[in-house]
Design an enzyme around this catalytic site. Structure first.
Site, PDB file in Angstrom:
ATOM      1  N   LYS A  31     -47.683  98.986  67.039  1.00  0.00           N
ATOM      2  CA  LYS A  31     -47.512  97.692  66.386  1.00  0.00           C
ATOM      3  C   LYS A  31     -46.622  96.776  67.247  1.00  0.00           C
ATOM      4  O   LYS A  31     -47.015  96.345  68.318  1.00  0.00           O
ATOM      5  CB  LYS A  31     -46.947  97.889  64.989  1.00  0.00           C
ATOM      6  N   ASP A  67     -39.876 105.165  57.740  1.00  0.00           N
ATOM      7  CA  ASP A  67     -40.859 104.445  58.549  1.00  0.00           C
ATOM      8  C   ASP A  67     -40.367 103.006  58.662  1.00  0.00           C
ATOM      9  O   ASP A  67     -40.354 102.261  57.689  1.00  0.00           O
ATOM     10  CB  ASP A  67     -42.232 104.504  57.870  1.00  0.00           C
ATOM     11  N   TYR A  93     -47.258 104.188  53.663  1.00  0.00           N
ATOM     12  CA  TYR A  93     -48.471 104.094  54.466  1.00  0.00           C
ATOM     13  C   TYR A  93     -49.457 105.165  54.002  1.00  0.00           C
ATOM     14  O   TYR A  93     -49.102 106.351  53.881  1.00  0.00           O
ATOM     15  CB  TYR A  93     -48.057 104.307  55.921  1.00  0.00           C
ATOM     16  N   ARG A 114     -46.095 117.104  80.774  1.00  0.00           N
ATOM     17  CA  ARG A 114     -46.154 117.015  79.315  1.00  0.00           C
ATOM     18  C   ARG A 114     -44.787 116.912  78.677  1.00  0.00           C
ATOM     19  O   ARG A 114     -44.641 116.332  77.587  1.00  0.00           O
ATOM     20  CB  ARG A 114     -46.902 118.243  78.755  1.00  0.00           C
TER      21      ARG A 114
END
Length: 405
Positions: free
Chosen positions: A218, A193, A121, A68
């Site tokens: 994206k 962002d 967003y 992890r």
């Protein structure tokens, strides 16, 4: 042989191609291998104690202690993204929204205040209103075009200024250096962002940004098959971001990490094609009588075009158009039978997409007053003449539906 990144080869496309790859460590394999790992064994108690003490041994070699918190597979991707941004570190997390949430939590504490661009967003806004507010963090939204005017909104509790340029759905361009200059005077971090432009077309750290979040889903991935986000920063913010990611238990699956780093290698060539197709579509759409407005910062008609030219080195495949007022049935007639444009969320893949949306419910510092419907377009990698022809046929269906009313 080993990939040797030297100061002689530091241009963007070269970094994308070579960073994060160490073939000599992996029997000469060009691509970093995929480590499926949860438990990672230590050779002895001393090794286990060293692993608990830190990420590197006394010789500077990386120590892996648990899947992890990192493997060679995650390191390969994070090293490559950090190199693309010329930053100290990148931290991969489970989605773009996870990157936004994790980065904000790394910065704010109860009682703090943050400034957020009104055109961010939508899920970012939801997070501020439905989570941070419950945790005692106040959000003030601001007009993204005010630049240094953001100074008037800063209070003694302001802990961060959040920017996104272009704005989500409506593509306003912000004066990032002006905002960053105001923030720096007051020792307030700027978080950005940067998913629309990616490191390909915008260099946030050169413009005064402190923390970058990007949806790997994206353009970095580029193939519409991975959910992932990344946070990028220099020290000391990088350490705080990684610490928060570990507190949250953030991690990514090894196969997704592999796909993401493979997508990164072709980011530059893909985005140039996305850019070319989008610019050609946008310029053509300005000539279509059904279109009231094209919102693409790469067009001279865009109000923020001069700022875009100054600060960006290119544009991506995503933009919006506003149609003249039409009945809903006519809008559906146009969109429903498009052959090449899928109707769906996300973008940045090889395929073209459209998405209808109404920005007005998620605006408070600004107003969305367009009378006709907004259609967001992602220009994929298809042939531009086919993309134009498909939209042209859609407009014909629209006009026929209007005439039939």
């Amino acid at each position: 042989g080993e990939t040797k990144m030297t100061t002689q080869y530091t241009r963007f496309r070269t970094r994308l191609t070579h960073a994060g790859r160490h073939p000599s460590r992996h029997f000469g394999a060009v691509n970093p291998p995929v480590f499926h790992a949860s438990t990672i064994l230590s050779p002895n108690l001393a090794g286990r104690n060293a692993a608990k003490a830190g990420d590197r041994d006394q010789d500077g070699n990386k120590i892996y202690r648990y899947g992890r918190v990192g493997t060679p597979t995650s390191d390969a991707f994070e090293e490559a993204v950090a190199a693309a941004y010329h930053a100290d570190d990148a931290i991969a997390v489970s989605s773009g929204m996870a990157a936004i949430a994790c980065a904000l939590q790394a910065v704010v504490s109860e009682g703090d205040h943050i400034l957020v661009a009104d055109t961010v967003y939508r899920p970012t806004r939801n997070y501020c209103e439905n989570y941070l507010a419950r945790m005692g963090v106040e959000t003030t939204y601001y007009d993204p075009t005010i630049g240094a005017g953001v100074a008037d909104l800063i209070t003694d509790r302001t802990a961060a200024i959040y920017v996104e340029s272009p704005g989500s759905l409506t593509f306003e361009i912000m004066d990032i250096p002006a905002v960053a200059s105001v923030a720096k005077e007051r020792n307030i971090p700027v978080m950005m962002d940067n998913t629309w432009a990616s490191a390909m077309f915008f260099s946030p750290f050169e413009k005064g940004v402190d923390i970058v979040v990007e949806a790997v889903t994206k353009y970095i991935c580029g193939h519409s098959d991975v959910m992932m986000g990344v946070m990028v920063a220099n020290a000391p913010w990088a350490e705080k971001l990684r610490a928060m990611a570990r507190l949250q238990g953030q991690c990514c699956g090894p196969d997704d990490l592999y796909l993401a780093q493979r997508g990164l290698r072709t980011l530059a060539v893909r985005m140039k094609q996305n850019e070319a197709n989008a610019l050609a579509l946008a310029a053509w759409l300005e000539t279509c009588p059904e279109v009231a407005e094209v919102r693409h910062p790469g067009l001279p008609s865009h109000p923020g075009h001069a700022l875009w030219q100054r600060d960006f080195s290119g544009s991506s495949g995503l933009f919006s158009i506003v149609l003249h007022p039409i009945p809903e049935a006519a809008f559906a007639a146009m969109v429903d039978d498009l052959a090449l444009y899928g109707i769906g969320a996300s973008w940045g893949g090889y395929e073209s997409l459209v998405l209808n949306d109404d920005p007005s419910p998620v605006r408070s510092a600004t107003r969305w007053t367009a009378e006709g419907p907004l259609l967001r377009i992602h220009a994929g990698l298809e042939d531009i003449d086919d993309l134009k022809a498909d939209l042209s046929a859609g407009f014909a269906r629209l006009s026929a539906a209007v005439a039939a009313q």
